[in-house]
Scaffold this motif. Structure first.
Motif, PDB file in Angstrom:
ATOM      1  N   THR A  18       0.810  -1.224   0.000  1.00 30.02           N
ATOM      2  CA  THR A  18       0.000   0.000   0.000  1.00 30.02           C
ATOM      3  C   THR A  18       0.843   1.274   0.000  1.00 30.02           C
ATOM      4  N   ARG A  19       1.940   1.225   0.731  1.00 28.63           N
ATOM      5  CA  ARG A  19       2.789   2.422   0.824  1.00 28.63           C
ATOM      6  C   ARG A  19       3.286   2.877  -0.549  1.00 28.63           C
ATOM      7  N   TYR A  20       3.391   1.930  -1.473  1.00 27.17           N
ATOM      8  CA  TYR A  20       3.984   2.264  -2.779  1.00 27.17           C
ATOM      9  C   TYR A  20       2.938   2.509  -3.868  1.00 27.17           C
ATOM     10  N   LEU A  21       1.670   2.443  -3.453  1.00 26.23           N
ATOM     11  CA  LEU A  21       0.588   2.556  -4.440  1.00 26.23           C
ATOM     12  C   LEU A  21       0.599   3.869  -5.208  1.00 26.23           C
ATOM     13  N   LYS A  22       0.948   4.937  -4.481  1.00 29.24           N
ATOM     14  CA  LYS A  22       0.772   6.253  -5.080  1.00 29.24           C
ATOM     15  C   LYS A  22       1.579   6.416  -6.381  1.00 29.24           C
ATOM     16  N   ASN A  23       2.797   5.871  -6.369  1.00 27.40           N
ATOM     17  CA  ASN A  23       3.641   6.045  -7.569  1.00 27.40           C
ATOM     18  C   ASN A  23       3.000   5.402  -8.797  1.00 27.40           C
ATOM     19  N   TRP A  37      -8.383   8.321  -2.571  1.00 31.42           N
ATOM     20  CA  TRP A  37      -7.601   8.055  -1.348  1.00 31.42           C
ATOM     21  C   TRP A  37      -6.171   7.636  -1.689  1.00 31.42           C
ATOM     22  N   ILE A  38      -6.002   6.984  -2.826  1.00 28.44           N
ATOM     23  CA  ILE A  38      -4.641   6.549  -3.199  1.00 28.44           C
ATOM     24  C   ILE A  38      -3.808   7.771  -3.594  1.00 28.44           C
ATOM     25  N   LEU A  39      -4.463   8.664  -4.324  1.00 35.47           N
ATOM     26  CA  LEU A  39      -3.727   9.857  -4.763  1.00 35.47           C
ATOM     27  C   LEU A  39      -3.354  10.758  -3.593  1.00 35.47           C
ATOM     28  N   SER A  40      -4.133  10.640  -2.503  1.00 35.96           N
ATOM     29  CA  SER A  40      -3.800  11.511  -1.371  1.00 35.96           C
ATOM     30  C   SER A  40      -2.846  10.840  -0.377  1.00 35.96           C
ATOM     31  N   LEU A  41      -2.361   9.654  -0.701  1.00 36.98           N
ATOM     32  CA  LEU A  41      -1.358   9.004   0.162  1.00 36.98           C
ATOM     33  C   LEU A  41      -0.094   9.860   0.175  1.00 36.98           C
ATOM     34  N   PRO A  42       0.696   9.775   1.241  1.00 38.29           N
ATOM     35  CA  PRO A  42       1.915  10.594   1.254  1.00 38.29           C
ATOM     36  C   PRO A  42       2.884  10.165   0.158  1.00 38.29           C
ATOM     37  N   LYS A  43       3.617  11.148  -0.345  1.00 37.72           N
ATOM     38  CA  LYS A  43       4.588  10.854  -1.408  1.00 37.72           C
ATOM     39  C   LYS A  43       5.789  10.149  -0.779  1.00 37.72           C
ATOM     40  N   LEU A  44       6.203   9.075  -1.429  1.00 35.33           N
ATOM     41  CA  LEU A  44       7.288   8.283  -0.855  1.00 35.33           C
ATOM     42  C   LEU A  44       8.453   8.240  -1.819  1.00 35.33           C
ATOM     43  N   LYS A  45       9.641   8.457  -1.299  1.00 33.92           N
ATOM     44  CA  LYS A  45      10.810   8.295  -2.167  1.00 33.92           C
ATOM     45  C   LYS A  45      11.009   6.804  -2.368  1.00 33.92           C
ATOM     46  N   TRP A  46      10.947   6.385  -3.628  1.00 33.71           N
ATOM     47  CA  TRP A  46      10.876   4.961  -3.904  1.00 33.71           C
ATOM     48  C   TRP A  46      12.134   4.493  -4.594  1.00 33.71           C
ATOM     49  N   LYS A  47      12.856   3.610  -3.942  1.00 30.25           N
ATOM     50  CA  LYS A  47      13.989   3.019  -4.655  1.00 30.25           C
ATOM     51  C   LYS A  47      13.497   1.711  -5.251  1.00 30.25           C
ATOM     52  N   LYS A  48      13.827   0.608  -4.617  1.00 29.48           N
ATOM     53  CA  LYS A  48      13.298  -0.664  -5.121  1.00 29.48           C
ATOM     54  C   LYS A  48      12.422  -1.295  -4.054  1.00 29.48           C
ATOM     55  N   HIS A  49      11.201  -1.632  -4.425  1.00 29.01           N
ATOM     56  CA  HIS A  49      10.300  -2.275  -3.485  1.00 29.01           C
ATOM     57  C   HIS A  49      10.312  -3.771  -3.782  1.00 29.01           C
ATOM     58  N   ARG A  50      11.131  -4.503  -3.041  1.00 30.13           N
ATOM     59  CA  ARG A  50      11.211  -5.948  -3.245  1.00 30.13           C
ATOM     60  C   ARG A  50      11.095  -6.645  -1.893  1.00 30.13           C
ATOM     61  N   PRO A  51       9.905  -6.644  -1.310  1.00 33.81           N
ATOM     62  CA  PRO A  51       9.769  -7.254   0.017  1.00 33.81           C
ATOM     63  C   PRO A  51       9.945  -8.767  -0.047  1.00 33.81           C
ATOM     64  N   LYS A  52      10.305  -9.344   1.082  1.00 37.69           N
ATOM     65  CA  LYS A  52      10.366 -10.805   1.131  1.00 37.69           C
ATOM     66  C   LYS A  52       8.926 -11.292   1.157  1.00 37.69           C
ATOM     67  N   ARG A  53       8.534 -12.060   0.173  1.00 36.49           N
ATOM     68  CA  ARG A  53       7.138 -12.490   0.113  1.00 36.49           C
ATOM     69  C   ARG A  53       7.029 -13.955   0.545  1.00 36.49           C
ATOM     70  N   GLU A  54       5.844 -14.286   1.072  1.00 35.81           N
ATOM     71  CA  GLU A  54       5.639 -15.681   1.491  1.00 35.81           C
ATOM     72  C   GLU A  54       5.604 -16.588   0.264  1.00 35.81           C
ATOM     73  N   PHE A  55       5.737 -17.927   0.518  1.00 32.09           N
ATOM     74  CA  PHE A  55       5.690 -18.870  -0.604  1.00 32.09           C
ATOM     75  C   PHE A  55       4.332 -18.831  -1.288  1.00 32.09           C
ATOM     76  N   ILE A  56       4.359 -19.176  -2.565  1.00 33.55           N
ATOM     77  CA  ILE A  56       3.073 -19.279  -3.260  1.00 33.55           C
ATOM     78  C   ILE A  56       2.618 -20.726  -3.122  1.00 33.55           C
ATOM     79  N   ALA A  57       1.523 -20.956  -2.458  1.00 30.17           N
ATOM     80  CA  ALA A  57       1.021 -22.327  -2.301  1.00 30.17           C
ATOM     81  C   ALA A  57      -0.463 -22.281  -2.002  1.00 30.17           C
TER      82      ALA A  57
END
Ligand SMILES: Nc1ncnc2c1ncn2[C@@H]1O[C@H](COP(=O)(O)OP(=O)(O)OP(=O)(O)O)[C@@H](O)[C@H]1O
Length: 531
Positions: free
Chosen positions: A479-484, A499-519
């Motif tokens: 959600t934090r990265y939605l605005k971009n 509501w998405i457009l009014s989210l705070p502006k975030l300086k975005w480098k690379k958003h690569r979170p550790k995600r759970e397994f797909i199962a």
């Protein structure tokens, strides 16, 4: 890199000044212009464009001779001809008036086609491919091949980039995905090379991935059909065993690593290269590829080389870096810089958590599966996992990622192209440049790691004027990265919740979170089974 082996991109080229004194004088003159930042910014970047660096906008008064955007570029230019009728002869003044009229016509045409240029003395855009013959004496084979491919009218990037490159100018170009950038550099390259020669490598096209390199190779061959050019793709075999000293090669297409290794280990000579294209240039200037790209740029040491950069996204940092290696380059932007193609219907879908994604994907496919569909995930492990989940269903699904051997990667592409595969699961390895005809939908199963990754991924659909659809799943964590992404969507005319457009502006480098397994089964169940 050692001091003796300076980085080309950062330090500039060293060459025999005596031998190339004429060329050196030419570059020196340009360097002096480049050194004065104010001159560069004032003269090259018109006020209508997003400047590479923040520049104070100068107030200017509208005047009769300043009717359309773009025209002012020439007015401000230091190399512009100045009309001083008292001092000029009647004929010269007539000539200049005609020149201004032509500039005005060009500016109107550019405005109509959303072409923004900066630089001085920019060639008039092409209105029609037939002008390649009337203005540039193009050989009939090019026009014949374009016609055979069903290509009738030039796209805006082709209208402007082709004449710029034909006039011998360097160019950096930013145009939307699927807007025909490949032909914008292939056509002038073939025209400039004129005919086949065995005098070493004359042109190089660098692409960030092998798949894109082989696609570009095929495009080149199609346009060169009927003419005996030596067009080569740097395959693994050629890189390892090719007889480079005897290799007749007009155009070499390669990824940076393969080319760099051929230059270093096998003494491939690039010193005669006259044309160098960096396709997907912002990707090539990414940290991971910058070193080999730098080495290749350096090895292309011909002082009269013409370089060009093409991409659908051109960050300011890349532009700044590009300026350090380019000479009097013209900048061409089609539409808005760094924007998505307007022919793609874009949608954001909240899936709650990682688990929710698989359900959402299955549901989407059950409701309406309109192949061909591309599904992007964050990395190869996730690509393998998602493939395991989907492969036993009714859907013809396949997967592509960098762990697969090359023949399997090629098969995956071919089967998707010919319709055998309906859904192709992919990592970002095919997010850029790949031209699959008629991809109906792109699903961002995993949220893209940057807005440019988003633009390239969804740009696999909606190509060459066709329509397409893009669905982006997002979880709480994204959600934090939605605005971009939402900003990109809005700029290309899609509806985005307020509501998405009014989210705070975030300086975005690379958003690569550790995600759970797909199962399908929750991980806990699997653990229980194992016990
Ligand atoms: N003038 C034209 N008229 C019609 N179709 C064209 C024209 N020029 C190119 N095409 C077709 O448009 C498609 C997209 O072209 P291309 O792959 O060059 O796009 P691109 O701008 O490089 O996209 P990307 O940014 O994704 O790399 C190709 O199938 C190409 O054959």
């Amino acid at each position: 890199m050692t001091d003796k082996d300076p980085s080309f991109l950062f330090s500039g080229i060293t060459f025999n000044r005596k031998k190339f004194s004429g060329d050196f004088a030419r570059f020196k003159e340009k360097k002096e212009i480049n050194d004065s930042e104010e001159t560069l910014l004032e003269n090259i970047i018109p006020e209508v464009e997003v400047a590479a660096k923040p520049v104070k906008k100068r107030k200017r008064k509208a005047s009769v001779s300043d009717p359309v955007e773009g025209f002012n570029v020439f007015k401000n230019s230091k190399t512009k001809p100045v009309l001083e009728e008292n001092e000029e002869s009647e004929t010269a003044s007539q000539g200049k008036k005609e020149l201004y009229r032509q500039m005005e016509r060009d500016a109107i045409f550019r405005k109509q086609h959303n072409i923004h240029t900066s630089g001085t003395n920019i060639s008039s855009p092409l209105h029609d491919f037939s002008e390649l013959r009337s203005r540039y004496k193009c050989k009939p084979y090019v026009l014949r091949n374009l016609a055979e491919l069903g290509i009738k009218e030039p796209t805006p990037i082709q209208m402007q980039a082709i004449p710029i490159l034909l006039s011998g100018r360097e160019c950096f170009a930013c145009a939307p995905t699927g807007s025909g950038k490949t032909l914008a550099f292939v056509v002038p390259m073939l025209m400039k090379l004129k005919k086949a020669s065995k005098d070493g490598i004359r042109a190089v096209i660098l692409c960030p991935t092998r798949e894109l390199a082989s696609q570009t190779f095929r495009e080149c061959k199609k346009i060169a059909k009927g003419k005996k050019f030596y067009i080569k793709l740097m395959t693994k075999q050629l890189a390892n065993t090719g007889e480079f000293s005897k290799l007749p090669c007009d155009i070499l297409i390669s990824t940076p690593l393969r080319l760099k290794s051929a230059v270093n280990k096998r003494k491939l000579d690039l010193s005669r290269v006259e044309y160098l294209v960096l396709d997907e240039s912002d990707k090539l200037f990414d940290l991971g590829l910058l070193k080999p790209v730098d080495a290749v740029v350096k090895a292309c040491s011909n002082p009269s080389i013409i370089r060009s950069l093409f991409s659908a996204t051109l960050p300011d940092t890349v532009e700044e870096l590009a300026r350090t290696i380019m000479h009097d380059a013209v900048r061409v932007i089609i539409g808005r810089k760094n924007s998505a193609s307007e022919s793609i219907k874009q949608k954001l879908v909240f899936v709650g958590s990682e688990e929710g994604k698989l359900m959402a994907l299955r549901q989407t496919f059950e409701e309406s599966l309109n192949p061909p569909v591309l599904v992007f995930v964050q990395n190869k492990e996730r690509a393998k996992d998602l493939y395991k989940e989907l492969r036993f269903g009714d859907i013809r699904v396949d997967v592509i990622h960098s762990d697969l051997p090359q023949p399997q990667r090629e098969n995956a592409i071919d089967n998707f192209r010919c319709g055998k595969t309906w859904v192709l699961i992919a990592t970002d390895v095919i997010a850029r440049g790949m031209d699959f005809k008629g991809v109906n939908c792109v699903v961002n199963y995993d949220f893209p790691d940057s807005s440019s990754a988003y633009i390239h991924r969804i740009g696999r659909s909606g190509r060459a004027g066709r329509s397409g659809e893009a669905v982006t799943f997002y979880t709480e964590a994204d959600t934090r990265y939605l605005k971009n992404i939402a900003n990109v969507m809005k700029a290309s005319g899609c509806e985005v919740p307020e509501w998405i457009l009014s989210l705070p502006k975030l300086k975005w480098k690379k958003h690569r979170p550790k995600r759970e397994f797909i199962a399908t089964k929750p991980q806990d169940d699997e653990d229980e089974e194992e016990e």
